[in-house]
Design a protein around this motif. Structure first.
Motif, PDB file in Angstrom:
ATOM      1  N   ILE A  16       4.397  -9.808  -5.687  1.00 43.29           N
ATOM      2  CA  ILE A  16       4.380  -8.356  -5.514  1.00 43.29           C
ATOM      3  C   ILE A  16       2.952  -7.843  -5.655  1.00 43.29           C
ATOM      4  CG2 ILE A  16       5.382  -6.166  -6.248  1.00 43.29           C
ATOM      5  CD1 ILE A  16       7.429  -8.278  -5.349  1.00 43.29           C
ATOM      6  N   ALA A  17       2.505  -7.055  -4.687  1.00 43.15           N
ATOM      7  CA  ALA A  17       1.155  -6.489  -4.688  1.00 43.15           C
ATOM      8  C   ALA A  17       1.222  -4.971  -4.605  1.00 43.15           C
ATOM      9  CB  ALA A  17       0.348  -7.031  -3.513  1.00 43.15           C
ATOM     10  N   PHE A  18       0.330  -4.308  -5.328  1.00 38.23           N
ATOM     11  CA  PHE A  18       0.221  -2.849  -5.281  1.00 38.23           C
ATOM     12  C   PHE A  18      -1.199  -2.490  -4.859  1.00 38.23           C
ATOM     13  CE2 PHE A  18      -0.758   1.161  -7.716  1.00 38.23           C
ATOM     14  CZ  PHE A  18      -0.062   2.010  -6.866  1.00 38.23           C
ATOM     15  N   VAL A  19      -1.308  -1.621  -3.840  1.00 33.13           N
ATOM     16  CA  VAL A  19      -2.604  -1.195  -3.312  1.00 33.13           C
ATOM     17  C   VAL A  19      -2.621   0.323  -3.224  1.00 33.13           C
ATOM     18  CG1 VAL A  19      -4.227  -1.351  -1.388  1.00 33.13           C
ATOM     19  CG2 VAL A  19      -2.741  -3.299  -1.924  1.00 33.13           C
TER      20      VAL A  19
ATOM     21  N   ILE B  25     -10.501   0.504   4.115  1.00 36.12           N
ATOM     22  CA  ILE B  25     -10.421  -0.732   3.346  1.00 36.12           C
ATOM     23  C   ILE B  25      -9.009  -0.936   2.793  1.00 36.12           C
ATOM     24  CG2 ILE B  25     -11.266  -1.904   1.273  1.00 36.12           C
ATOM     25  CD1 ILE B  25     -13.971  -0.434   1.789  1.00 36.12           C
ATOM     26  N   GLY B  26      -8.389   0.145   2.345  1.00 37.91           N
ATOM     27  CA  GLY B  26      -7.035   0.039   1.799  1.00 37.91           C
ATOM     28  C   GLY B  26      -6.044  -0.451   2.824  1.00 37.91           C
ATOM     29  N   LEU B  27      -6.105   0.091   4.022  1.00 38.73           N
ATOM     30  CA  LEU B  27      -5.201  -0.334   5.095  1.00 38.73           C
ATOM     31  C   LEU B  27      -5.423  -1.798   5.437  1.00 38.73           C
ATOM     32  CD1 LEU B  27      -3.143   0.217   7.361  1.00 38.73           C
ATOM     33  CD2 LEU B  27      -5.073   0.963   8.789  1.00 38.73           C
ATOM     34  N   GLU B  28      -6.676  -2.207   5.551  1.00 41.56           N
ATOM     35  CA  GLU B  28      -6.965  -3.599   5.882  1.00 41.56           C
ATOM     36  C   GLU B  28      -6.489  -4.530   4.769  1.00 41.56           C
ATOM     37  OE1 GLU B  28      -8.097  -6.648   8.319  1.00 41.56           O
ATOM     38  OE2 GLU B  28      -8.029  -4.501   8.799  1.00 41.56           O
ATOM     39  N   THR B  29      -6.575  -4.072   3.515  1.00 45.13           N
ATOM     40  CA  THR B  29      -6.072  -4.868   2.393  1.00 45.13           C
ATOM     41  C   THR B  29      -4.561  -5.041   2.485  1.00 45.13           C
ATOM     42  OG1 THR B  29      -7.864  -4.071   0.963  1.00 45.13           O
ATOM     43  CG2 THR B  29      -5.940  -5.032  -0.117  1.00 45.13           C
ATOM     44  N   VAL B  30      -3.858  -3.957   2.780  1.00 41.90           N
ATOM     45  CA  VAL B  30      -2.402  -4.021   2.924  1.00 41.90           C
ATOM     46  C   VAL B  30      -2.024  -4.984   4.044  1.00 41.90           C
ATOM     47  CG1 VAL B  30      -0.356  -2.713   3.610  1.00 41.90           C
ATOM     48  CG2 VAL B  30      -1.966  -1.731   1.966  1.00 41.90           C
TER      49      VAL B  30
ATOM     50  N   ASP C 155      -0.181 -12.463   4.225  1.00 44.98           N
ATOM     51  CA  ASP C 155      -0.132 -13.549   3.242  1.00 44.98           C
ATOM     52  C   ASP C 155       1.211 -13.608   2.514  1.00 44.98           C
ATOM     53  OD1 ASP C 155      -2.683 -14.346   3.876  1.00 44.98           O
ATOM     54  OD2 ASP C 155      -3.642 -13.273   2.231  1.00 44.98           O
ATOM     55  N   ASP C 156       2.202 -12.878   3.043  1.00 49.64           N
ATOM     56  CA  ASP C 156       3.585 -12.926   2.554  1.00 49.64           C
ATOM     57  C   ASP C 156       3.803 -12.277   1.190  1.00 49.64           C
ATOM     58  OD1 ASP C 156       4.603 -14.202   4.844  1.00 49.64           O
ATOM     59  OD2 ASP C 156       3.988 -16.162   4.087  1.00 49.64           O
ATOM     60  N   TYR C 157       2.980 -11.314   0.832  1.00 49.13           N
ATOM     61  CA  TYR C 157       3.261 -10.494  -0.339  1.00 49.13           C
ATOM     62  C   TYR C 157       4.242  -9.384   0.030  1.00 49.13           C
ATOM     63  CZ  TYR C 157      -0.647 -12.286  -3.176  1.00 49.13           C
ATOM     64  OH  TYR C 157      -1.500 -13.065  -3.931  1.00 49.13           O
ATOM     65  N   GLN C 158       5.049  -8.977  -0.939  1.00 44.26           N
ATOM     66  CA  GLN C 158       5.753  -7.705  -0.834  1.00 44.26           C
ATOM     67  C   GLN C 158       4.752  -6.655  -1.313  1.00 44.26           C
ATOM     68  OE1 GLN C 158       8.864  -6.248   0.203  1.00 44.26           O
ATOM     69  NE2 GLN C 158       7.449  -4.546  -0.126  1.00 44.26           N
ATOM     70  N   VAL C 159       4.336  -5.795  -0.411  1.00 42.11           N
ATOM     71  CA  VAL C 159       3.276  -4.837  -0.719  1.00 42.11           C
ATOM     72  C   VAL C 159       3.860  -3.455  -0.963  1.00 42.11           C
ATOM     73  CG1 VAL C 159       1.127  -3.776   0.069  1.00 42.11           C
ATOM     74  CG2 VAL C 159       1.641  -6.153   0.689  1.00 42.11           C
ATOM     75  N   ILE C 160       3.383  -2.836  -2.036  1.00 50.74           N
ATOM     76  CA  ILE C 160       3.675  -1.436  -2.350  1.00 50.74           C
ATOM     77  C   ILE C 160       2.367  -0.682  -2.173  1.00 50.74           C
ATOM     78  CG2 ILE C 160       4.539   0.169  -4.093  1.00 50.74           C
ATOM     79  CD1 ILE C 160       5.352  -2.619  -5.592  1.00 50.74           C
ATOM     80  N   THR C 161       2.396   0.430  -1.478  1.00 54.30           N
ATOM     81  CA  THR C 161       1.172   1.212  -1.333  1.00 54.30           C
ATOM     82  C   THR C 161       1.484   2.693  -1.384  1.00 54.30           C
ATOM     83  OG1 THR C 161      -0.921   1.376  -0.120  1.00 54.30           O
ATOM     84  CG2 THR C 161       1.095   1.440   1.194  1.00 54.30           C
ATOM     85  N   CYS C 162       0.415   3.484  -1.477  1.00 55.25           N
ATOM     86  CA  CYS C 162       0.577   4.935  -1.565  1.00 55.25           C
ATOM     87  C   CYS C 162      -0.642   5.616  -0.964  1.00 55.25           C
ATOM     88  CB  CYS C 162       0.753   5.367  -3.025  1.00 55.25           C
ATOM     89  SG  CYS C 162      -0.657   4.965  -4.090  1.00 55.25           S
TER      90      CYS C 162
ATOM     91  N   VAL D 280      -0.380  -8.808  -8.319  1.00 52.11           N
ATOM     92  CA  VAL D 280      -1.764  -8.406  -8.052  1.00 52.11           C
ATOM     93  C   VAL D 280      -1.804  -6.911  -7.773  1.00 52.11           C
ATOM     94  CG1 VAL D 280      -2.346 -10.680  -7.093  1.00 52.11           C
ATOM     95  CG2 VAL D 280      -1.686  -8.820  -5.551  1.00 52.11           C
ATOM     96  N   ALA D 281      -2.998  -6.332  -7.965  1.00 56.17           N
ATOM     97  CA  ALA D 281      -3.180  -4.905  -7.676  1.00 56.17           C
ATOM     98  C   ALA D 281      -4.607  -4.669  -7.219  1.00 56.17           C
ATOM     99  CB  ALA D 281      -2.871  -4.062  -8.903  1.00 56.17           C
ATOM    100  N   VAL D 282      -4.763  -3.693  -6.330  1.00 55.69           N
ATOM    101  CA  VAL D 282      -6.073  -3.304  -5.819  1.00 55.69           C
ATOM    102  C   VAL D 282      -6.197  -1.793  -5.953  1.00 55.69           C
ATOM    103  CG1 VAL D 282      -7.635  -3.297  -3.838  1.00 55.69           C
ATOM    104  CG2 VAL D 282      -6.063  -5.227  -4.184  1.00 55.69           C
ATOM    105  N   ASN D 283      -7.142  -1.365  -6.781  1.00 53.57           N
ATOM    106  CA  ASN D 283      -7.364   0.066  -7.008  1.00 53.57           C
ATOM    107  C   ASN D 283      -8.458   0.548  -6.070  1.00 53.57           C
ATOM    108  OD1 ASN D 283      -5.440   0.400  -9.159  1.00 53.57           O
ATOM    109  ND2 ASN D 283      -6.813  -0.828 -10.411  1.00 53.57           N
ATOM    110  N   ASN D 284      -8.013   1.070  -4.942  1.00 61.37           N
ATOM    111  CA  ASN D 284      -8.908   1.373  -3.825  1.00 61.37           C
ATOM    112  C   ASN D 284      -9.053   2.863  -3.535  1.00 61.37           C
ATOM    113  OD1 ASN D 284     -10.050   0.981  -0.906  1.00 61.37           O
ATOM    114  ND2 ASN D 284      -8.121   2.075  -0.626  1.00 61.37           N
ATOM    115  N   ALA D 285      -8.055   3.675  -3.832  1.00 59.41           N
ATOM    116  CA  ALA D 285      -8.028   5.060  -3.358  1.00 59.41           C
ATOM    117  C   ALA D 285      -9.267   5.834  -3.772  1.00 59.41           C
ATOM    118  CB  ALA D 285      -6.781   5.772  -3.888  1.00 59.41           C
TER     119      ALA D 285
END
Length: 245
Positions: free
Chosen positions: A3-6, A13-18, A24-31, A80-85
């Motif tokens: 599970i990934a949160f972006v 950059i955020g969109l490209e990360t998602v 890469d087969d993550y279940q991605v949560i984004t906002c 994993v998490a990516v703090n991009n906003a």
């Protein structure tokens, strides 16, 4: 499935990360703040239909708390998490002349909101978890006419290193990526308003060009991966040599 949160996953950059994490087969949560922008991206990239999207202003604690309650109930944990906003700069200009409300807004958006997210993410992570905070070359050097933004990014640097030491014993790694100028919709808008901006800025960069979002995401996904398993509290600068000037 991991599970990934972006945060800020609808553009740049955020969109490209998602997109990379979905591939890469993550279940991605984004906002993001604007759902209509996200829907446009889903139409453009149909593979994003599997992403768990939420319209949220992460600088609003009530909205953020509600989002993380949903994540906990729906998934139970994060891997994993990516703090991009990072929204458009509200406090540009000579520091002495900028309205205090604009200074507060930049600090809230570019530091406090990221800190709140980091705190929530850690509560959902266990051994093997990895977090990447998006910093900036402006977190290393003075930035006239964007002093509060620079201050916020300096704060992200300190937060990254300090919390990385706090949680390494739990098997959680925290690092940062510091992009230089990156060709995103925000810069596209500036070029539209002031033609020639891209050429002028590129001339200042030793590499003589902007980064592509994918080049920044290469660094992000590396730091999230097992290839970076011994890297802790580090900031990977991806700026075409800009910070060397």
């Amino acid at each position: 499935m991991k599970i990934a949160f972006v945060t800020g996953g609808s553009q740049g950059i955020g969109l490209e990360t998602v997109r990379r994490l979905v591939a890469d087969d993550y279940q991605v949560i984004t906002c993001s703040r604007r759902e209509n922008i996200w829907q446009q991206q889903v139409e453009r990239y149909p593979e994003l239909a599997v992403v768990d999207y939420h319209q949220v202003d992460i600088s609003d604690e009530i909205q953020l708390n509600r989002l993380f309650c949903v994540i906990r109930e729906r998934y139970g944990n994060l891997d994993v998490a990516v703090n991009n906003a990072s929204p458009a700069l509200a406090s540009g200009g000579q520091f002495a002349e900028v309205e205090p409300s604009a200074l507060r807004d930049t600090l809230q958006q570019d530091f406090w909101a990221q800190a709140y997210c980091l705190q929530h993410e850690l509560r959902l992570m266990g051994e093997g978890g990895a977090i990447v905070n998006l910093s900036s070359v402006n977190g290393f050097r003075p930035t006239p006419n964007a002093a509060m933004y620079s201050a916020a990014k300096h704060a992200i640097e300190g937060l990254t290193r300090s919390v990385a030491l706090e949680v390494i014993g739990q098997g959680i790694r925290i690092n940062a990526v510091a992009p230089g100028v990156t060709w995103t919709p925000r810069w596209e808008a500036r070029e539209a308003e002031a033609p020639g901006t891209r050429e002028e800025v590129s001339a200042v960069v030793p590499a003589k060009r902007y980064a592509k979002s994918s080049e920044i995401v290469d660094a992000i996904t590396f730091l999230l991966s097992e290839q970076a398993s011994y890297i802790v509290g580090h900031t990977l600068v991806v700026d075409g040599g800009l910070s060397l000037n």
